[in-house]
Scaffold this active site. Structure first.
Site, PDB file in Angstrom:
ATOM      1  N   GLN A 106       0.838  -1.198   0.000  1.00 41.74           N
ATOM      2  CA  GLN A 106       0.000   0.000   0.000  1.00 41.74           C
ATOM      3  C   GLN A 106       0.875   1.249   0.000  1.00 41.74           C
ATOM      4  O   GLN A 106       0.363   2.361  -0.055  1.00 41.74           O
ATOM      5  CB  GLN A 106      -0.899  -0.001   1.236  1.00 41.74           C
ATOM      6  CG  GLN A 106      -1.859  -1.194   1.289  1.00 41.74           C
ATOM      7  CD  GLN A 106      -2.624  -1.269   2.600  1.00 41.74           C
ATOM      8  OE1 GLN A 106      -2.090  -1.703   3.628  1.00 41.74           O
ATOM      9  NE2 GLN A 106      -3.855  -0.840   2.581  1.00 41.74           N
ATOM     10  N   ASN A 107       2.186   1.061   0.083  1.00 46.37           N
ATOM     11  CA  ASN A 107       3.107   2.195   0.150  1.00 46.37           C
ATOM     12  C   ASN A 107       3.460   2.691  -1.253  1.00 46.37           C
ATOM     13  O   ASN A 107       3.519   1.907  -2.190  1.00 46.37           O
ATOM     14  CB  ASN A 107       4.381   1.805   0.903  1.00 46.37           C
ATOM     15  CG  ASN A 107       4.076   1.374   2.332  1.00 46.37           C
ATOM     16  OD1 ASN A 107       3.036   1.733   2.877  1.00 46.37           O
ATOM     17  ND2 ASN A 107       4.972   0.607   2.923  1.00 46.37           N
ATOM     18  N   ASP A 109       6.326   4.544  -1.813  1.00 50.14           N
ATOM     19  CA  ASP A 109       7.683   5.068  -1.680  1.00 50.14           C
ATOM     20  C   ASP A 109       8.737   4.265  -2.439  1.00 50.14           C
ATOM     21  O   ASP A 109       9.906   4.665  -2.486  1.00 50.14           O
ATOM     22  CB  ASP A 109       8.060   5.151  -0.193  1.00 50.14           C
ATOM     23  CG  ASP A 109       7.817   3.841   0.551  1.00 50.14           C
ATOM     24  OD1 ASP A 109       8.085   2.754  -0.019  1.00 50.14           O
ATOM     25  OD2 ASP A 109       7.373   3.902   1.717  1.00 50.14           O
ATOM     26  N   HIS A 124      -1.395   1.189  -4.447  1.00 48.01           N
ATOM     27  CA  HIS A 124      -1.781   2.605  -4.500  1.00 48.01           C
ATOM     28  C   HIS A 124      -0.862   3.421  -5.400  1.00 48.01           C
ATOM     29  O   HIS A 124      -0.773   4.639  -5.264  1.00 48.01           O
ATOM     30  CB  HIS A 124      -1.811   3.191  -3.080  1.00 48.01           C
ATOM     31  CG  HIS A 124      -2.869   2.568  -2.214  1.00 48.01           C
ATOM     32  ND1 HIS A 124      -2.854   2.642  -0.842  1.00 48.01           N
ATOM     33  CD2 HIS A 124      -3.975   1.860  -2.541  1.00 48.01           C
ATOM     34  CE1 HIS A 124      -3.915   1.993  -0.364  1.00 48.01           C
ATOM     35  NE2 HIS A 124      -4.600   1.508  -1.361  1.00 48.01           N
ATOM     36  N   CYS A 132      -0.687  11.825 -16.668  1.00 44.31           N
ATOM     37  CA  CYS A 132      -1.371  13.014 -17.181  1.00 44.31           C
ATOM     38  C   CYS A 132      -2.878  12.811 -17.103  1.00 44.31           C
ATOM     39  O   CYS A 132      -3.386  11.797 -17.581  1.00 44.31           O
ATOM     40  CB  CYS A 132      -0.936  13.284 -18.618  1.00 44.31           C
ATOM     41  SG  CYS A 132      -1.886  14.636 -19.388  1.00 44.31           S
ATOM     42  N   CYS A 135      -4.124  13.005 -21.106  1.00 42.90           N
ATOM     43  CA  CYS A 135      -3.870  11.967 -22.106  1.00 42.90           C
ATOM     44  C   CYS A 135      -3.466  10.621 -21.505  1.00 42.90           C
ATOM     45  O   CYS A 135      -3.331   9.639 -22.226  1.00 42.90           O
ATOM     46  CB  CYS A 135      -2.778  12.431 -23.078  1.00 42.90           C
ATOM     47  SG  CYS A 135      -1.115  12.476 -22.384  1.00 42.90           S
ATOM     48  N   CYS A 184       1.953  18.430 -18.876  1.00 42.53           N
ATOM     49  CA  CYS A 184       2.358  17.229 -19.606  1.00 42.53           C
ATOM     50  C   CYS A 184       3.085  17.579 -20.910  1.00 42.53           C
ATOM     51  O   CYS A 184       2.631  18.422 -21.681  1.00 42.53           O
ATOM     52  CB  CYS A 184       1.118  16.395 -19.902  1.00 42.53           C
ATOM     53  SG  CYS A 184       1.422  14.947 -20.921  1.00 42.53           S
ATOM     54  N   CYS A 187       1.136  15.589 -24.346  1.00 42.19           N
ATOM     55  CA  CYS A 187      -0.013  16.181 -25.042  1.00 42.19           C
ATOM     56  C   CYS A 187       0.073  17.703 -25.046  1.00 42.19           C
ATOM     57  O   CYS A 187      -0.799  18.374 -25.598  1.00 42.19           O
ATOM     58  CB  CYS A 187      -1.333  15.713 -24.416  1.00 42.19           C
ATOM     59  SG  CYS A 187      -1.639  16.301 -22.742  1.00 42.19           S
TER      60      CYS A 187
END
Ligand SMILES: [Zn+2]
Length: 281
Positions: A106-107, A109, A124, A132, A135, A184, A187
């Site tokens: 769930q980290n 890092d 996660h 982005c 896009c 971004c 795009c």
């Protein structure tokens, strides 16, 4: 016979469970606190003083998004400096020995991978990438940092707080106006988001299904450093328990999954995991 230190009670039983091999690890913020990354919900949680970024704020409020990126630009130094701790290294050693198969974390890092673990599913997402919102292009966060440094040569706000788990820091409101965000490159203008799942956001369905499949084929489920407050992780514990797959939990303090666990070790991960690796690996 001398009694084992209280903190290591339960480790022999854990070692027996892992001796079968093929354990699936589900790790949470408690595994990274020893690396200087705070836990929102644990004993040293920062939730009370820091409201985590939500999907709603990030996507609907340009000012909120600007605030996040200004904070993240400053907090990135500290996240980038974080190093894996003994717990991450123990997981990698257990995996190399075959006791552990895949890792769901769930980290955000990247410290499992930095410690040498492979087959890591970032439930996660990860702070080392951006996505982005226009896009969908996924890009390297370090490359964004180079662009942000160029766009913000004089942005050096005073920071007294530690970095937050989202990779940002607290900044005074007046400092935000001096920050320039970039968009971004793919795009030419879409707003960027860290490739992490914010509070209020749903984990992509294919990622969830992949994780359910990992639970189905695991010999056991080993939860490390998560209070299982969030359903996104807790559902895998429920699923394993329903399937009769043994569940073991190592965490400092109670978790939502305790009643479903076959084995619970309430002790610091930094003490338990190296000892476990020594016995098994
Ligand atoms: Zn784009």
């Amino acid at each position: 016979m001398t009694a084992a230190p209280v903190a290591l009670e339960g480790v022999p039983a854990l070692a027996d469970l892992l001796a079968d091999g093929g354990a699936l690890v589900l790790s949470g913020a408690g595994l990274s606190t020893d690396s200087g990354i705070p836990d929102y919900r644990g004993a040293t949680g920062s939730l009370r003083r820091h409201t985590p970024m939500t999907w709603q704020t990030f996507t609907r409020d340009p000012r909120g998004r600007h605030r996040y990126w200004a904070r993240s630009f400053v907090g990135w130094r500290q996240i980038g400096d974080a190093r894996p701790n003994a717990g991450h290294r123990a997981v990698a050693a257990l995996q190399a020995a075959g006791a552990v198969g895949e890792v769901i974390t769930q980290n955000v890092d990247g410290l499992h991978q930095a410690a040498g673990a492979r087959d890591v599913v970032e439930l996660h997402g990860g702070l080392d990438r951006t996505v982005c919102l226009g896009c969908g292009d996924v890009a390297d966060r370090a490359a964004l940092d180079v662009r942000l440094r160029a766009a913000n040569p004089g942005f050096r706000p005073e920071v007294t707080e530690e970095v937050n788990p989202d990779g940002d820091v607290e900044l005074p409101e007046e400092a935000l106006d001096g920050f320039v965000m970039v968009d971004c490159l793919a795009c030419g203008g879409g707003p960027l988001k860290p490739d992490v799942v914010f509070f209020g956001e749903t984990v992509p369905r294919d990622r969830v299904d992949h994780c359910f499949g990992l639970v189905d084929s695991a010999r056991s489920l080993l939860v490390l450093g998560s209070s299982l407050t969030v359903m996104s992780g807790y559902r895998f514990v429920i699923h394993a328990a329903k399937r009769g797959i043994p569940v073991a939990i190592v965490n400092s303090g109670p978790t939502r999954g305790d009643a479903k666990a076959d084995l619970k070790v309430d002790a610091p991960l930094g003490a338990v995991l190296p000892e476990l690796a020594r016995r098994v690996a």
